[in-house]
Write an enzyme that holds these catalytic residues in place. Structure first.
Site, PDB file in Angstrom:
ATOM      1  N   GLU A 114      10.220  29.370 -45.714  1.00  0.00           N
ATOM      2  CA  GLU A 114      11.544  28.747 -45.695  1.00  0.00           C
ATOM      3  C   GLU A 114      11.925  28.322 -44.274  1.00  0.00           C
ATOM      4  O   GLU A 114      11.752  29.073 -43.326  1.00  0.00           O
ATOM      5  CB  GLU A 114      12.606  29.727 -46.206  1.00  0.00           C
ATOM      6  CG  GLU A 114      12.569  29.985 -47.689  1.00  0.00           C
ATOM      7  CD  GLU A 114      13.682  30.924 -48.108  1.00  0.00           C
ATOM      8  OE1 GLU A 114      14.607  31.153 -47.291  1.00  0.00           O
ATOM      9  OE2 GLU A 114      13.639  31.434 -49.243  1.00  0.00           O
TER      10      GLU A 114
ATOM     11  N   ASP B 215       2.124  -9.076 -49.847  1.00  0.00           N
ATOM     12  CA  ASP B 215       2.524  -8.988 -51.249  1.00  0.00           C
ATOM     13  C   ASP B 215       3.876  -9.668 -51.396  1.00  0.00           C
ATOM     14  O   ASP B 215       4.507 -10.081 -50.409  1.00  0.00           O
ATOM     15  CB  ASP B 215       2.563  -7.544 -51.760  1.00  0.00           C
ATOM     16  CG  ASP B 215       3.465  -6.634 -50.926  1.00  0.00           C
ATOM     17  OD1 ASP B 215       4.452  -7.140 -50.347  1.00  0.00           O
ATOM     18  OD2 ASP B 215       3.190  -5.428 -50.856  1.00  0.00           O
TER      19      ASP B 215
ATOM     20  N   LYS C 247      -0.642  -9.553 -55.107  1.00  0.00           N
ATOM     21  CA  LYS C 247      -1.452  -8.349 -55.313  1.00  0.00           C
ATOM     22  C   LYS C 247      -1.036  -7.633 -56.589  1.00  0.00           C
ATOM     23  O   LYS C 247       0.075  -7.808 -57.102  1.00  0.00           O
ATOM     24  CB  LYS C 247      -1.314  -7.397 -54.118  1.00  0.00           C
ATOM     25  CG  LYS C 247      -0.033  -6.573 -54.137  1.00  0.00           C
ATOM     26  CD  LYS C 247      -0.030  -5.458 -53.106  1.00  0.00           C
ATOM     27  CE  LYS C 247       1.222  -4.602 -53.264  1.00  0.00           C
ATOM     28  NZ  LYS C 247       1.349  -3.561 -52.230  1.00  0.00           N
TER      29      LYS C 247
ATOM     30  N   ARG D  47      -1.052  -3.599 -57.826  1.00  0.00           N
ATOM     31  CA  ARG D  47      -1.311  -2.211 -57.426  1.00  0.00           C
ATOM     32  C   ARG D  47      -1.925  -1.471 -58.605  1.00  0.00           C
ATOM     33  O   ARG D  47      -1.345  -1.384 -59.692  1.00  0.00           O
ATOM     34  CB  ARG D  47      -0.028  -1.525 -56.967  1.00  0.00           C
ATOM     35  CG  ARG D  47      -0.248  -0.085 -56.521  1.00  0.00           C
ATOM     36  CD  ARG D  47       0.932   0.492 -55.767  1.00  0.00           C
ATOM     37  NE  ARG D  47       1.085  -0.080 -54.440  1.00  0.00           N
ATOM     38  CZ  ARG D  47       0.353   0.266 -53.386  1.00  0.00           C
ATOM     39  NH1 ARG D  47      -0.601   1.187 -53.520  1.00  0.00           N
ATOM     40  NH2 ARG D  47       0.573  -0.292 -52.226  1.00  0.00           N
TER      41      ARG D  47
ATOM     42  N   HIS E  49      11.595   0.079 -46.810  1.00  0.00           N
ATOM     43  CA  HIS E  49      10.625  -0.515 -47.731  1.00  0.00           C
ATOM     44  C   HIS E  49      11.332  -1.254 -48.859  1.00  0.00           C
ATOM     45  O   HIS E  49      10.864  -2.299 -49.309  1.00  0.00           O
ATOM     46  CB  HIS E  49       9.707   0.567 -48.300  1.00  0.00           C
ATOM     47  CG  HIS E  49       8.606   0.018 -49.148  1.00  0.00           C
ATOM     48  ND1 HIS E  49       7.505  -0.608 -48.622  1.00  0.00           N
ATOM     49  CD2 HIS E  49       8.445  -0.014 -50.498  1.00  0.00           C
ATOM     50  CE1 HIS E  49       6.709  -1.003 -49.599  1.00  0.00           C
ATOM     51  NE2 HIS E  49       7.258  -0.644 -50.748  1.00  0.00           N
TER      52      HIS E  49
ATOM     53  N   ARG F  60      10.110   3.639 -51.287  1.00  0.00           N
ATOM     54  CA  ARG F  60       9.331   2.798 -52.207  1.00  0.00           C
ATOM     55  C   ARG F  60       9.542   3.210 -53.669  1.00  0.00           C
ATOM     56  O   ARG F  60       9.240   2.443 -54.583  1.00  0.00           O
ATOM     57  CB  ARG F  60       7.848   2.850 -51.836  1.00  0.00           C
ATOM     58  CG  ARG F  60       7.141   4.111 -52.245  1.00  0.00           C
ATOM     59  CD  ARG F  60       5.722   4.170 -51.727  1.00  0.00           C
ATOM     60  NE  ARG F  60       5.690   4.695 -50.382  1.00  0.00           N
ATOM     61  CZ  ARG F  60       4.588   4.808 -49.657  1.00  0.00           C
ATOM     62  NH1 ARG F  60       3.444   4.393 -50.141  1.00  0.00           N
ATOM     63  NH2 ARG F  60       4.630   5.325 -48.451  1.00  0.00           N
ATOM     64  N   GLN F  61      10.038   4.441 -53.881  1.00  0.00           N
ATOM     65  CA  GLN F  61      10.255   4.914 -55.251  1.00  0.00           C
ATOM     66  C   GLN F  61      11.694   4.609 -55.674  1.00  0.00           C
ATOM     67  O   GLN F  61      12.507   5.493 -55.888  1.00  0.00           O
ATOM     68  CB  GLN F  61       9.970   6.408 -55.336  1.00  0.00           C
ATOM     69  CG  GLN F  61       8.524   6.780 -55.018  1.00  0.00           C
ATOM     70  CD  GLN F  61       8.243   8.242 -55.284  1.00  0.00           C
ATOM     71  OE1 GLN F  61       8.504   8.758 -56.376  1.00  0.00           O
ATOM     72  NE2 GLN F  61       7.713   8.931 -54.285  1.00  0.00           N
TER      73      GLN F  61
ATOM     74  N   ASP G 108       4.183  -6.441 -42.425  1.00  0.00           N
ATOM     75  CA  ASP G 108       4.723  -5.597 -43.485  1.00  0.00           C
ATOM     76  C   ASP G 108       5.700  -4.618 -42.861  1.00  0.00           C
ATOM     77  O   ASP G 108       5.757  -4.477 -41.634  1.00  0.00           O
ATOM     78  CB  ASP G 108       3.608  -4.841 -44.206  1.00  0.00           C
ATOM     79  CG  ASP G 108       3.919  -4.605 -45.677  1.00  0.00           C
ATOM     80  OD1 ASP G 108       5.092  -4.727 -46.075  1.00  0.00           O
ATOM     81  OD2 ASP G 108       2.978  -4.285 -46.435  1.00  0.00           O
TER      82      ASP G 108
END
Length: 320
Positions: free
Chosen positions: A47, A177, A200, A202, A138, A104-105, A226
């Site tokens: 921790e 991309d 592109k 992925r 991103h 990116r998510q 990028d």
């Protein structure tokens, strides 16, 4: 350290996490300040524990911590530093996150997965943070997930200024991309060069296939731009597609964030890579040699100064 003359700076406080201490020190030097003392440790079970070494009550606090690898550890440290500052009575709390992990998510692609960017933004909003400063995200969609204001800065002018005297007249700016098109257009505008785009697909987290090149690259030197280089899979696929499309077998890559993880070194060693230019948003690792790093401390120090004095930062922001 005694919190007297060494820490004098009015009510402006800079606190550095462990993710990129050299960058935080450079920002402090630009502002004529000393980083606030903190103590970090871990319990036997792993921790994390953080404690401020001097009072921040009533002060304008800036936490400098990119969430670079190990992402989860650096994110947790940032959250704990924010909570400690909030509970210690900070008047205003700004998280300066040069590299924003999990950006990116920002959506679900398969249906049964989390939107991690939203989770991180929710966490940032729960620990007393009043504002976030980030650099070349991103995904700009992250701003919509945050419950606090975001200052989305860009390093494109700094990187373009570094590249400009190094480029041959037959260069072409390449978006590797579709997501990098706007970024490539900004570089092309500053460098006064044409733009090409690589399409592109992925196939996985570290596997990419380039399917087409849009634009004239025949005989031209590609400048692949990028927001980040992670495993290098996107750059590798773009480079091979460009050579197949007739581009010169010498390439320049520029990105704001150089993570260089996984098989990135091996991928880049097999490419006709002439230059690799990134900022120091992420602390340098020994994984990749001959990387040119451009400092962003001045940009971040300027943003902190303007926010501290309630001045506009519009000239420093990423333009959509």
């Amino acid at each position: 350290m005694t919190p007297h003359k060494e820490l004098a700076g009015g009510d402006l406080v800079l606190i550095a996490g462990s993710a990129n201490h050299p960058l935080a020190s450079a920002i402090a030097d630009d502002l004529g300040l000393v980083l606030w003392p903190i103590e970090t440790s871990r319990f036997p079970d792993g921790e994390a524990h953080v404690q401020l070494g001097a009072s921040v009550r009533g002060r304008d606090v800036y936490l400098i911590q990119p969430t670079s690898p190990p992402v989860d550890g650096h994110l947790m440290e940032l959250l704990l530093l924010a909570d400690a500052s909030y509970r210690a009575g900070a008047d205003r709390l700004t998280a300066v996150i040069p590299y924003f992990g999990y950006a990116r998510q920002d959506r679900r692609s398969s249906g049964r997965e989390s939107i991690a960017a939203r989770v991180v933004c929710d966490l940032l909003g729960q620990v007393g943070i009043d504002r976030v400063v980030a650099l070349d995200l991103h995904s700009p969609a992250v701003e919509g997930f945050l419950s606090v204001p975001l200052e989305h800065l860009t390093a494109v002018p700094i990187l373009a200024a570094h590249l400009q005297p190094l480029l041959p007249p037959e260069a072409v700016v390449v978006a590797p991309d579709l997501g990098a098109i706007r970024l490539a257009e900004r570089y092309a505008e500053v460098l006064e060069l044409p733009v090409a785009i690589v399409q592109k697909t992925r196939l996985g987290p570290a596997e990419v296939r380039a399917t087409a090149v849009i634009g004239d690259v025949s005989g031209r030197v590609p400048v692949i731009v990028d927001d980040m280089v992670s495993t290098g899979a996107t750059i590798e696929a773009a480079a091979r597609a460009l050579v197949a499309g007739g581009a010169a077998a010498r390439m320049i890559v520029a990105a704001t964030h150089g993570l260089f993880v996984g098989e990135c070194a091996e991928r880049f060693a097999a490419l006709p890579l002439e230059r690799l230019v990134v900022t120091d948003s992420v602390q340098a690792t020994p994984a990749l040699p001959n990387v040119e790093r451009v400092g962003v401390a001045g940009l971040l120090a300027e943003a902190i100064t303007r926010i501290h004095h309630d001045q506009a930062v519009s000239g420093l922001l990423f333009q959509r």
